[in-house]
Design a protein around this motif. Sequence first.
Motif, PDB file in Angstrom:
ATOM      1  N   TRP A   6       0.841  -1.212   0.000  1.00 26.04           N
ATOM      2  CA  TRP A   6       0.000   0.000   0.000  1.00 26.04           C
ATOM      3  C   TRP A   6       0.865   1.247   0.000  1.00 26.04           C
ATOM      4  O   TRP A   6       0.628   2.180  -0.775  1.00 26.04           O
ATOM      5  CB  TRP A   6      -0.913  -0.011   1.233  1.00 26.04           C
TER       6      TRP A   6
ATOM      7  N   ARG B 108     -12.627   2.885   2.701  1.00 30.60           N
ATOM      8  CA  ARG B 108     -12.702   3.564   1.411  1.00 30.60           C
ATOM      9  C   ARG B 108     -13.310   4.948   1.591  1.00 30.60           C
ATOM     10  O   ARG B 108     -13.859   5.268   2.648  1.00 30.60           O
ATOM     11  CB  ARG B 108     -13.555   2.748   0.427  1.00 30.60           C
TER      12      ARG B 108
ATOM     13  N   ARG C 294      -4.645  -1.005  -2.857  1.00 29.20           N
ATOM     14  CA  ARG C 294      -4.754  -0.026  -3.941  1.00 29.20           C
ATOM     15  C   ARG C 294      -5.518   1.226  -3.543  1.00 29.20           C
ATOM     16  O   ARG C 294      -5.612   2.178  -4.325  1.00 29.20           O
ATOM     17  CB  ARG C 294      -5.446  -0.669  -5.150  1.00 29.20           C
ATOM     18  N   SER C 295      -6.073   1.238  -2.343  1.00 27.27           N
ATOM     19  CA  SER C 295      -6.867   2.380  -1.903  1.00 27.27           C
ATOM     20  C   SER C 295      -5.962   3.548  -1.528  1.00 27.27           C
ATOM     21  O   SER C 295      -4.854   3.352  -1.026  1.00 27.27           O
ATOM     22  CB  SER C 295      -7.721   1.994  -0.697  1.00 27.27           C
TER      23      SER C 295
ATOM     24  N   ASN D 244     -10.609  -4.592   6.212  1.00 30.41           N
ATOM     25  CA  ASN D 244     -11.059  -3.476   5.380  1.00 30.41           C
ATOM     26  C   ASN D 244      -9.901  -2.756   4.695  1.00 30.41           C
ATOM     27  O   ASN D 244     -10.071  -1.633   4.221  1.00 30.41           O
ATOM     28  CB  ASN D 244     -11.849  -2.471   6.235  1.00 30.41           C
ATOM     29  N   HIS D 245      -8.745  -3.402   4.652  1.00 35.97           N
ATOM     30  CA  HIS D 245      -7.596  -2.804   3.980  1.00 35.97           C
ATOM     31  C   HIS D 245      -7.549  -3.227   2.517  1.00 35.97           C
ATOM     32  O   HIS D 245      -7.702  -4.405   2.188  1.00 35.97           O
ATOM     33  CB  HIS D 245      -6.301  -3.231   4.667  1.00 35.97           C
ATOM     34  N   ASN D 246      -7.317  -2.244   1.657  1.00 37.40           N
ATOM     35  CA  ASN D 246      -7.146  -2.494   0.227  1.00 37.40           C
ATOM     36  C   ASN D 246      -5.819  -1.863  -0.193  1.00 37.40           C
ATOM     37  O   ASN D 246      -5.659  -0.642  -0.125  1.00 37.40           O
ATOM     38  CB  ASN D 246      -8.297  -1.870  -0.560  1.00 37.40           C
TER      39      ASN D 246
END
Length: 310
Positions: free
Chosen positions: A18, A287, A280-281, A276-278
């Motif tokens: 990330w 989000r 690419r966010s 809840n981690h992305n």
Amino acid sequence: MIINTGQRTDIPAFYTPWFLHRIAEGHVIVRSPYDPARLTRYRLSPDVVDAIGFCTKNPAPLLPHMETLSKFRQLWHVTITPYGKDIEPYVPPVADVIASVKGLAHFVPPRAIFWRYDPIFISKTCSVSFHLKAFEAMAHALAGSTRHCIISFIDLYKKTKQNFPEAREVIAESQIRLASAFVKIGKAYGMEILSCLENKSLSACGVNTGGCLTREQVEQALSITLRPPSYEMKPVRAGCDCLLGHDIGAYNSCAHLCRYCYANSNAAAVRGTMANHNPRSPILIGRILPGEIIHEARQESWIPRETSLF
């Protein structure tokens, strides 16, 4: 200005992909832990970011990407403590973290690497003698890779008491004994002993009690001059002069699950947050919701122009 990454979580250990995406895209968005409706965007550009501060128990995931980070000045605080898996269940072995610090010192000057031996607590298995023996062995192994060691004694916050009820604070007499010995050991291995928000009387033992990330510490570590604007000098914590603002992490998101941690509520909360981690966010956790307003951070270099020109 300084971007911090480590007061709320351990980004190098758990969120390196990330973070690299954020560097590549040149910005990051942070949700305030105190006002979740407030979102702030920071530009990640050397033009306005004078340094990135890392605070981690495991630098290893970022080591292969140091060339990517080389355009930024860096300050590294690496915590290495002698506790077992019953206290720090998912922290890498001490020898592995020491090896990572030695690897880090190939890319970052040792004066910009700070070893953190904290928090110090007393328990049935962690006596004063235990700490003295462990500290000596670690200082010997780290000699040449750092010029500083930051010590602190455990604060029994509400979360700490809940998750680590058997921990005991270190009485003043033991603090003096440990600090005095650490200073002597530090001198033998070329390390200054620092403390932050600890008993000022430790200065009589030779401890630098001025803080761990003050303007002066940053200037010396990075060989720069800083002139932070007045609005940046408000202390994050009472009595603390360290430059700890602008953290891009999130609470309840560190999977080391150290029992003394003040940044996690409990293991279940961490699992829920990390789900809840992305990678690419633009934001570490969750989000951006429709209709949310993103505020642009007030950013400027703190390095005087006449200095940066030469």
